[in-house]
Design an enzyme around this catalytic site. Structure first.
Site, PDB file in Angstrom:
ATOM      1  CE  LYS A   1      -2.213  -0.793   4.055  1.00  0.00           C
ATOM      2  NZ  LYS A   1      -1.475  -2.197   4.166  1.00  0.00           N
TER       3      LYS A   1
ATOM      4  NE  ARG B   1      -3.873  -1.487  10.273  1.00  0.00           N
ATOM      5  CZ  ARG B   1      -2.950  -0.804   9.594  1.00  0.00           C
ATOM      6  NH1 ARG B   1      -2.958   0.409   9.272  1.00  0.00           N
ATOM      7  NH2 ARG B   1      -1.733  -1.575   9.220  1.00  0.00           N
TER       8      ARG B   1
ATOM      9  NE  ARG C   1       6.576  -0.726   9.839  1.00  0.00           N
ATOM     10  CZ  ARG C   1       5.264  -0.667   9.476  1.00  0.00           C
ATOM     11  NH1 ARG C   1       4.966  -0.256   8.050  1.00  0.00           N
ATOM     12  NH2 ARG C   1       4.221  -1.503  10.042  1.00  0.00           N
TER      13      ARG C   1
HETATM   14  P1  AMP Z   1       1.042   0.177   9.168  1.00  0.00           P
HETATM   15  O1  AMP Z   1       2.448   0.955   8.808  1.00  0.00           O
HETATM   16  O2  AMP Z   1       0.070   0.682   8.376  1.00  0.00           O
HETATM   17  O3  AMP Z   1       1.410  -1.467   8.961  1.00  0.00           O
HETATM   18  O4  AMP Z   1       0.705   0.120  10.778  1.00  0.00           O
HETATM   19  C1  AMP Z   1       1.519  -0.116  11.668  1.00  0.00           C
HETATM   20  C2  AMP Z   1       0.780  -0.071  13.108  1.00  0.00           C
HETATM   21  O5  AMP Z   1       0.358   0.809  13.289  1.00  0.00           O
HETATM   22  C3  AMP Z   1      -0.242  -1.253  12.964  1.00  0.00           C
HETATM   23  O6  AMP Z   1       0.134  -2.339  13.033  1.00  0.00           O
HETATM   24  C4  AMP Z   1      -1.299  -0.753  13.986  1.00  0.00           C
HETATM   25  O7  AMP Z   1      -0.701  -1.119  15.324  1.00  0.00           O
HETATM   26  C5  AMP Z   1      -1.098   0.888  13.922  1.00  0.00           C
HETATM   27  N1  AMP Z   1      -2.144   1.385  13.118  1.00  0.00           N
HETATM   28  C6  AMP Z   1      -1.902   1.830  11.911  1.00  0.00           C
HETATM   29  N2  AMP Z   1      -3.102   2.550  11.416  1.00  0.00           N
HETATM   30  C7  AMP Z   1      -4.078   2.083  12.238  1.00  0.00           C
HETATM   31  C8  AMP Z   1      -5.388   2.232  12.308  1.00  0.00           C
HETATM   32  N3  AMP Z   1      -6.087   2.801  11.459  1.00  0.00           N
HETATM   33  N4  AMP Z   1      -5.949   1.747  13.346  1.00  0.00           N
HETATM   34  C9  AMP Z   1      -5.290   1.154  14.576  1.00  0.00           C
HETATM   35  N5  AMP Z   1      -4.254   0.923  14.543  1.00  0.00           N
HETATM   36  C10 AMP Z   1      -3.318   1.411  13.375  1.00  0.00           C
END
Ligand code: AMP
Length: 217
Positions: free
Chosen positions: A13, A88, A161
């Site tokens: 994404k 999400r 990360r």
């Molecule tokens: P990402 O970089 O989008 O993979 O997000 C990393 C982490 O941030 C996820 O595993 C969640 O712990 C948190 N996170 C990101 N976006 C959301 C969201 N919309 N709702 C809840 N937690 C989120």
């Protein structure tokens, strides 16, 4: 034009959103990146979010909803945005609808990037990004042209990360299946959802998305 990119962690994404951002002049709004910025700057929100993120769990809805509400109110969001990593959960999707309606904004497309779960762990475990500009790379699929140097900005340091470790990745995938996948029928019912093959090459995926968007671009 306002878009949502949906898909499990590692679907690509962020990569696709950055390419669309440059091509269409939209801004990428990535809740994961915003939360990591909070962690980096040791804010209260960052401290709260870090515990959830390190365990591969979702951060509470209210936290991310407020963050998004604030972000889409900023001037640069008026020209259109790509939501990457939000919504999400179903409550997040419902809140987004209300926020957009209050601002008389429309959601044009929700694009689901379909990927094979087994391939995701390999994809995620190999990824890293430029410490300066955030450009994403992969040990196997997208190496910098010159080893150790960012193609985009020339910086020489990269970061990985904390939550990209295999055990945490499995928990993040479970969170996607249980909490995020239920929003697909929500957007399907509104006639907004298009699913594309996220397993194709990066440029092929980008072409599929642009073909979908072109009539309105
Ligand atoms: P990402 O970089 O989008 O993979 O997000 C990393 C982490 O941030 C996820 O595993 C969640 O712990 C948190 N996170 C990101 N976006 C959301 C969201 N919309 N709702 C809840 N937690 C989120």
């Amino acid at each position: 034009m306002n878009l949502i990119l949906l898909g499990p962690p590692g679907a690509g994404k962020g990569t696709q959103a950055r390419m669309l951002q440059e091509h269409f002049g939209l801004i990428q709004i990535a809740t994961g990146d915003m939360l990591r910025e909070h962690i980096k700057h040791h804010t209260d929100l960052g401290q709260l979010a870090q515990n959830y993120m390190n365990q591969g769990q979702l951060v509470p809805d209210l936290v991310v909803i407020q963050m998004i509400e604030h972000r889409i109110s900023e001037a640069d969001a008026n020209n259109g945005f790509i939501l990457d990593g939000f919504p999400r959960t179903v409550p997040q999707a419902e809140s987004l609808d209300k926020m957009l309606a209050r601002r008389k904004l429309k959601l044009d497309h929700v694009i689901e990037m379909r990927v094979d779960e087994d391939a995701l762990v390999e994809r995620i475990a190999g990824r890293f990004s430029c410490a300066a500009c955030g450009e994403g790379y992969h040990d196997k699929f997208k190496k910098p042209a010159r080893e150790g140097v960012c193609d985009k900005c020339g910086f020489g340091q990269f970061v990985r990360r904390d939550d990209d470790r295999a055990d945490t990745v499995r928990k993040r995938l479970a969170a996607y299946r249980e909490q995020t996948a239920p929003i697909l029928p929500y957007y399907q019912a509104k006639g907004k959802l298009t699913s594309i093959d996220g397993m194709a090459e990066i440029d092929v995926v980008q072409t599929q998305i642009r073909q979908l968007l072109r009539p309105q671009a």
